[in-house]
Write a protein that holds these residues in place. Structure first.
Motif, mmCIF file in Angstrom:
data_model
loop_
_atom_site.group_PDB
_atom_site.id
_atom_site.type_symbol
_atom_site.label_atom_id
_atom_site.label_comp_id
_atom_site.label_asym_id
_atom_site.label_seq_id
_atom_site.Cartn_x
_atom_site.Cartn_y
_atom_site.Cartn_z
ATOM 1 N N LEU A 346 -58.144 33.189 -47.663
ATOM 2 C CA LEU A 346 -57.102 34.172 -47.976
ATOM 3 C C LEU A 346 -57.678 35.567 -48.113
ATOM 4 C CD1 LEU A 346 -54.956 32.102 -50.502
ATOM 5 C CD2 LEU A 346 -54.313 32.773 -48.179
ATOM 6 N N PHE A 347 -58.794 35.702 -48.820
ATOM 7 C CA PHE A 347 -59.338 37.045 -49.019
ATOM 8 C C PHE A 347 -60.113 37.524 -47.796
ATOM 9 C CE2 PHE A 347 -57.950 35.924 -53.194
ATOM 10 C CZ PHE A 347 -57.409 37.122 -53.636
ATOM 11 N N GLY A 348 -60.490 36.597 -46.924
ATOM 12 C CA GLY A 348 -60.977 37.005 -45.616
ATOM 13 C C GLY A 348 -59.873 37.649 -44.809
ATOM 14 N N GLN A 349 -58.647 37.110 -44.945
ATOM 15 C CA GLN A 349 -57.496 37.721 -44.267
ATOM 16 C C GLN A 349 -57.221 39.125 -44.803
ATOM 17 O OE1 GLN A 349 -54.122 35.052 -44.525
ATOM 18 N NE2 GLN A 349 -55.311 33.304 -43.793
ATOM 19 N N VAL A 350 -57.421 39.317 -46.094
ATOM 20 C CA VAL A 350 -57.242 40.658 -46.660
ATOM 21 C C VAL A 350 -58.251 41.619 -46.036
ATOM 22 C CG1 VAL A 350 -57.380 42.048 -48.758
ATOM 23 C CG2 VAL A 350 -56.270 39.812 -48.819
ATOM 24 N N SER A 351 -59.494 41.156 -45.873
ATOM 25 C CA SER A 351 -60.541 42.013 -45.315
ATOM 26 C C SER A 351 -60.258 42.373 -43.856
ATOM 27 C CB SER A 351 -61.898 41.309 -45.414
ATOM 28 O OG SER A 351 -62.254 41.092 -46.762
ATOM 29 N N THR A 352 -59.692 41.426 -43.103
ATOM 30 C CA THR A 352 -59.496 41.672 -41.672
ATOM 31 C C THR A 352 -58.111 42.209 -41.330
ATOM 32 O OG1 THR A 352 -58.848 39.351 -41.356
ATOM 33 C CG2 THR A 352 -61.181 39.915 -41.023
ATOM 34 N N ALA A 353 -57.086 41.704 -42.028
ATOM 35 C CA ALA A 353 -55.706 42.069 -41.684
ATOM 36 C C ALA A 353 -54.998 42.871 -42.762
ATOM 37 C CB ALA A 353 -54.899 40.808 -41.375
ATOM 38 N N GLY A 354 -55.633 43.011 -43.924
ATOM 39 C CA GLY A 354 -55.042 43.793 -44.999
ATOM 40 C C GLY A 354 -54.013 43.055 -45.821
ATOM 41 N N GLN A 355 -53.860 41.725 -45.598
ATOM 42 C CA GLN A 355 -52.863 40.990 -46.357
ATOM 43 C C GLN A 355 -53.040 39.488 -46.171
ATOM 44 O OE1 GLN A 355 -49.263 42.463 -44.226
ATOM 45 N NE2 GLN A 355 -48.854 40.318 -43.792
ATOM 46 N N PHE A 356 -52.428 38.724 -47.060
ATOM 47 C CA PHE A 356 -52.210 37.306 -46.810
ATOM 48 C C PHE A 356 -50.793 36.961 -47.239
ATOM 49 C CE2 PHE A 356 -54.416 37.035 -51.059
ATOM 50 C CZ PHE A 356 -53.368 36.517 -51.816
ATOM 51 N N ASP A 357 -50.303 35.827 -46.753
ATOM 52 C CA ASP A 357 -48.927 35.415 -47.002
ATOM 53 C C ASP A 357 -48.929 33.948 -47.433
ATOM 54 O OD1 ASP A 357 -46.255 34.718 -46.993
ATOM 55 O OD2 ASP A 357 -45.844 35.456 -44.964
ATOM 56 N N ILE A 358 -48.534 33.687 -48.690
ATOM 57 C CA ILE A 358 -48.453 32.305 -49.171
ATOM 58 C C ILE A 358 -47.001 31.915 -49.462
ATOM 59 C CG2 ILE A 358 -50.788 32.363 -50.139
ATOM 60 C CD1 ILE A 358 -49.449 32.628 -52.934
ATOM 61 N N SER A 359 -46.075 32.660 -48.891
ATOM 62 C CA SER A 359 -44.660 32.467 -49.225
ATOM 63 C C SER A 359 -44.141 31.080 -48.854
ATOM 64 C CB SER A 359 -43.806 33.536 -48.531
ATOM 65 O OG SER A 359 -43.929 33.447 -47.119
ATOM 66 N N LYS A 360 -44.758 30.431 -47.853
ATOM 67 C CA LYS A 360 -44.273 29.115 -47.414
ATOM 68 C C LYS A 360 -44.984 27.959 -48.127
ATOM 69 C CE LYS A 360 -41.557 30.791 -44.132
ATOM 70 N NZ LYS A 360 -41.870 32.225 -44.199
ATOM 71 N N THR A 361 -45.867 28.253 -49.048
ATOM 72 C CA THR A 361 -46.630 27.195 -49.702
ATOM 73 C C THR A 361 -45.916 26.692 -50.953
ATOM 74 O OG1 THR A 361 -47.891 28.696 -51.135
ATOM 75 C CG2 THR A 361 -48.771 28.283 -48.928
ATOM 76 N N SER A 362 -46.212 25.464 -51.320
ATOM 77 C CA SER A 362 -45.658 24.926 -52.567
ATOM 78 C C SER A 362 -46.229 25.647 -53.774
ATOM 79 C CB SER A 362 -45.958 23.425 -52.662
ATOM 80 O OG SER A 362 -47.357 23.180 -52.642
ATOM 81 N N GLN A 363 -47.448 26.165 -53.634
ATOM 82 C CA GLN A 363 -48.071 26.879 -54.760
ATOM 83 C C GLN A 363 -47.286 28.144 -55.111
ATOM 84 O OE1 GLN A 363 -49.762 25.660 -52.163
ATOM 85 N NE2 GLN A 363 -51.344 24.297 -53.003
ATOM 86 N N PHE A 364 -46.822 28.866 -54.104
ATOM 87 C CA PHE A 364 -46.064 30.087 -54.394
ATOM 88 C C PHE A 364 -44.819 29.771 -55.212
ATOM 89 C CE2 PHE A 364 -42.580 32.995 -53.089
ATOM 90 C CZ PHE A 364 -43.018 34.112 -53.791
ATOM 91 N N ALA A 365 -44.168 28.672 -54.909
ATOM 92 C CA ALA A 365 -42.947 28.298 -55.628
ATOM 93 C C ALA A 365 -43.200 28.001 -57.096
ATOM 94 C CB ALA A 365 -42.308 27.078 -54.953
ATOM 95 N N GLN A 366 -44.455 27.767 -57.457
ATOM 96 C CA GLN A 366 -44.789 27.428 -58.846
ATOM 97 C C GLN A 366 -45.221 28.621 -59.689
ATOM 98 O OE1 GLN A 366 -44.340 24.366 -60.324
ATOM 99 N NE2 GLN A 366 -43.247 24.099 -58.384
ATOM 100 N N ILE A 367 -45.335 29.798 -59.089
ATOM 101 C CA ILE A 367 -45.857 30.947 -59.835
ATOM 102 C C ILE A 367 -45.003 31.259 -61.056
ATOM 103 C CG2 ILE A 367 -46.182 33.457 -59.743
ATOM 104 C CD1 ILE A 367 -47.337 33.143 -56.973
ATOM 105 N N GLY A 368 -43.688 31.241 -60.889
ATOM 106 C CA GLY A 368 -42.817 31.482 -62.040
ATOM 107 C C GLY A 368 -42.689 30.278 -62.947
ATOM 108 N N PRO A 369 -42.224 29.129 -62.431
ATOM 109 C CA PRO A 369 -42.009 27.960 -63.289
ATOM 110 C C PRO A 369 -43.274 27.432 -63.952
ATOM 111 C CG PRO A 369 -40.869 27.713 -61.183
ATOM 112 C CD PRO A 369 -41.730 28.916 -61.059
ATOM 113 N N GLU A 370 -44.384 27.417 -63.228
ATOM 114 C CA GLU A 370 -45.609 26.801 -63.754
ATOM 115 C C GLU A 370 -46.471 27.788 -64.523
ATOM 116 O OE1 GLU A 370 -48.406 23.822 -64.514
ATOM 117 O OE2 GLU A 370 -46.382 23.646 -63.666
ATOM 118 N N TYR A 371 -46.520 29.031 -64.053
ATOM 119 C CA TYR A 371 -47.444 30.012 -64.628
ATOM 120 C C TYR A 371 -46.763 31.109 -65.420
ATOM 121 C CZ TYR A 371 -50.896 27.659 -61.758
ATOM 122 O OH TYR A 371 -51.714 26.706 -61.205
ATOM 123 N N GLY A 372 -45.425 31.149 -65.416
ATOM 124 C CA GLY A 372 -44.689 32.050 -66.287
ATOM 125 C C GLY A 372 -44.580 33.486 -65.839
#
Length: 492
Positions: A346-372
């Motif tokens: 992911l941070f390699g993508q930041v270095s090369t493309a200036g961004q990463f996108d995790i919007s389609k991952t199950s982890q992104f869906a947990q940022i609010g419910p799981e991590y507050g």
């Protein structure tokens, strides 16, 4: 307690606290995290409530830090905390008092009563004592290389000045700090402190620090260390005040509170994430940004998209004028279960493309419910309104960064106490305060005449080789006592 890199994710070869204290970044470019977070019980928190009430903040800090530091004895750690957190330095025997705003749900956690009137003092005063302890134990020295968007620099310099085993080279974006912030840093005249004005924005300064840290030979030769929140010790020191604020607002075990935190580099709120992961009863971590809304965008969309220097706006909350938030990497490592390969990708993508996108991952869906996490951003007019309203209605004066948090916190009140973490005293941002209230903020006696002092700084382009040359010149000015086997070629 052992520590590993976000880009490794493996406990193999993990290091102790004192081993990572002087390193800053891990050799692979990642950030250090504990292999696992210690867990808090209700009984432990109630024991700590008694410690805070009866023995004070320094004693609480020692108890919290003991969970993360097992290569310094508990007695020595207590003495280190007692030297770091004194009423004389912080102007209040509570060190971190918490006050209610009127009769509502919002509270202010006062973190800015230290030597430089910024919340960074809460970690820097401890870091200075830890550095001195470990360098003395090793009979060694350290060249601190840091970057600041406004407050980290002065907090570090005031905590580390006069310590003969330390040299500080602090980078700041030229012309981006307020006159008070500039005077606070550039007014220091100490042979082991050099202030560097970089032609660029904070992200350029931070990139230079990371580039130097990435050169393993240079880093080792010139004993390069870090005070930015890439240094784990900075972050763990901040966990303590989350615990203290929770204890001061709650009356018993299990009671939840939320924290509203203005942030640019994700360090302050990352400490809240760690406290919550340990089991501190935190409902929401309310992330507040200004117009530079990279983090707010990420939490809403799953796209972490850094901005160029030209796209990074100069705002009235300048310490948050940041578009590359280093500590996001620590959160991403937790979000993806310490999968070092995924973090590197992911941070390699930041270095090369200036961004990463995790919007389609199950982890992104947990940022609010799981991590507050919830978030929002503000504009200049919002900050003015928040400052003016608190002043008119409650005679409480806040700085524009705290105003960012107040503005966003009001959007997320839900019946639980909401603790807004204050980040600086208003005196540092007089122009904005006057615009919001019609009055200049009071100047604490210790800062009288500060803006009239002589200035000491050098100008530098955003060039790593120029910076290396400067570091070499300054590192050679280390005291002669260190011109030994611990010094590179006796040139320290």
């Amino acid at each position: 307690m052992r520590y590993t890199s976000t880009r490794s994710g493996s406990a193999t070869g993990a290091e102790s606290f004192c081993e990572i204290l002087l390193q800053g970044l891990a050799p692979d470019g990642g950030l250090y995290l504990p292999v696992s977070y210690p867990q808090l019980s209700s009984q432990m928190l109630e024991d700590w409530r008694a410690v805070l009430e009866q023995e004070g903040y320094a004693a609480l800090a020692a108890r919290v830090l003991e969970l993360f530091i097992d290569d310094i004895s508990p007695d020595e750690l207590r003495r280190i905390c007692e030297r770091a957190y004194t009423p004389e330095k912080f102007g209040d025997p509570q060190i971190v008092p918490v006050t209610r705003i009127g009769e509502g749900q919002m509270w202010l956690g006062h973190l800015s009563n230290g030597p430089t009137a910024a919340f960074k003092d809460m970690a820097m005063q401890l870091l200075g004592e830890l550095f001195e302890y470990e360098l003395t134990r090793r009979d060694s020295w350290l060249t601190i290389l840091g970057a600041t968007s406004g407050d980290t620099g002065s907090s570090a310099e005031y905590a580390l000045r006069g310590r003969d085993r330390l040299c500080v080279v602090m980078l700041t974006p030229a012309g981006r700090m307020t006159p008070f912030q500039q005077a606070q840093m550039f007014g220091l005249d100490d042979p082991n402190i050099v202030n560097v004005e970089v032609d660029g924005v904070f992200d350029d300064c931070q990139d230079l620090v990371k580039a130097i840290n990435a050169d393993a030979e240079f880093k080792q030769r010139w004993h390069i260390g870090a005070v930015n929140s890439i240094n784990w010790a900075r972050l763990v020191a901040q966990v303590v005040y989350y615990v203290a604020c929770w204890l001061r607002v709650t009356t018993g075990p299990g009671q939840q509170v939320s924290f509203a935190v203005p942030t640019g580099n994700f360090g302050n709120i990352c400490a809240g994430h760690i406290a919550r992961s340990m089991g501190l009863p935190i409902r929401h971590l309310v992330l507040a940004t200004n117009e530079n809304d990279v983090l707010d965008e990420f939490l809403h969309t799953g796209v972490y998209r850094v901005r160029s220097a030209a796209q990074t706006l100069a705002t009235s909350s300048p310490s948050m004028d940041i578009s590359k938030a280093s500590n996001v990497e620590r959160f991403i490592a937790d979000l993806f279960g310490r999968d070092g390969a995924r973090v590197r990708e992911l941070f390699g993508q930041v270095s090369t493309a200036g961004q990463f996108d995790i919007s389609k991952t199950s982890q992104f869906a947990q940022i609010g419910p799981e991590y507050g996490f919830v978030s929002g951003h503000s504009h200049h007019a919002d900050r003015l309104a928040a400052i003016g309203r608190l002043w008119r209605e409650h005679h409480i004066l806040i700085d524009p960064h705290t105003a960012d948090a107040v503005h966003v916190a009001r959007q997320h009140l839900d019946g639980e106490p909401m603790i807004v973490l204050e980040t600086a005293l208003p005196v540092k941002f007089a122009t904005t305060i006057q615009e919001a209230t019609g009055e200049l903020p009071p100047v604490p006696a210790r800062f009288a005449g500060i803006e009239g002092a002589a200035r000491h700084s050098v100008r530098l382009g955003a060039d790593a080789e120029e910076l290396k040359a400067l570091v070499v010149r300054r590192a050679r000015r280390q005291p002669a006592m260190h011109a030994s086997a611990t010094s590179p070629g006796g040139n320290s």
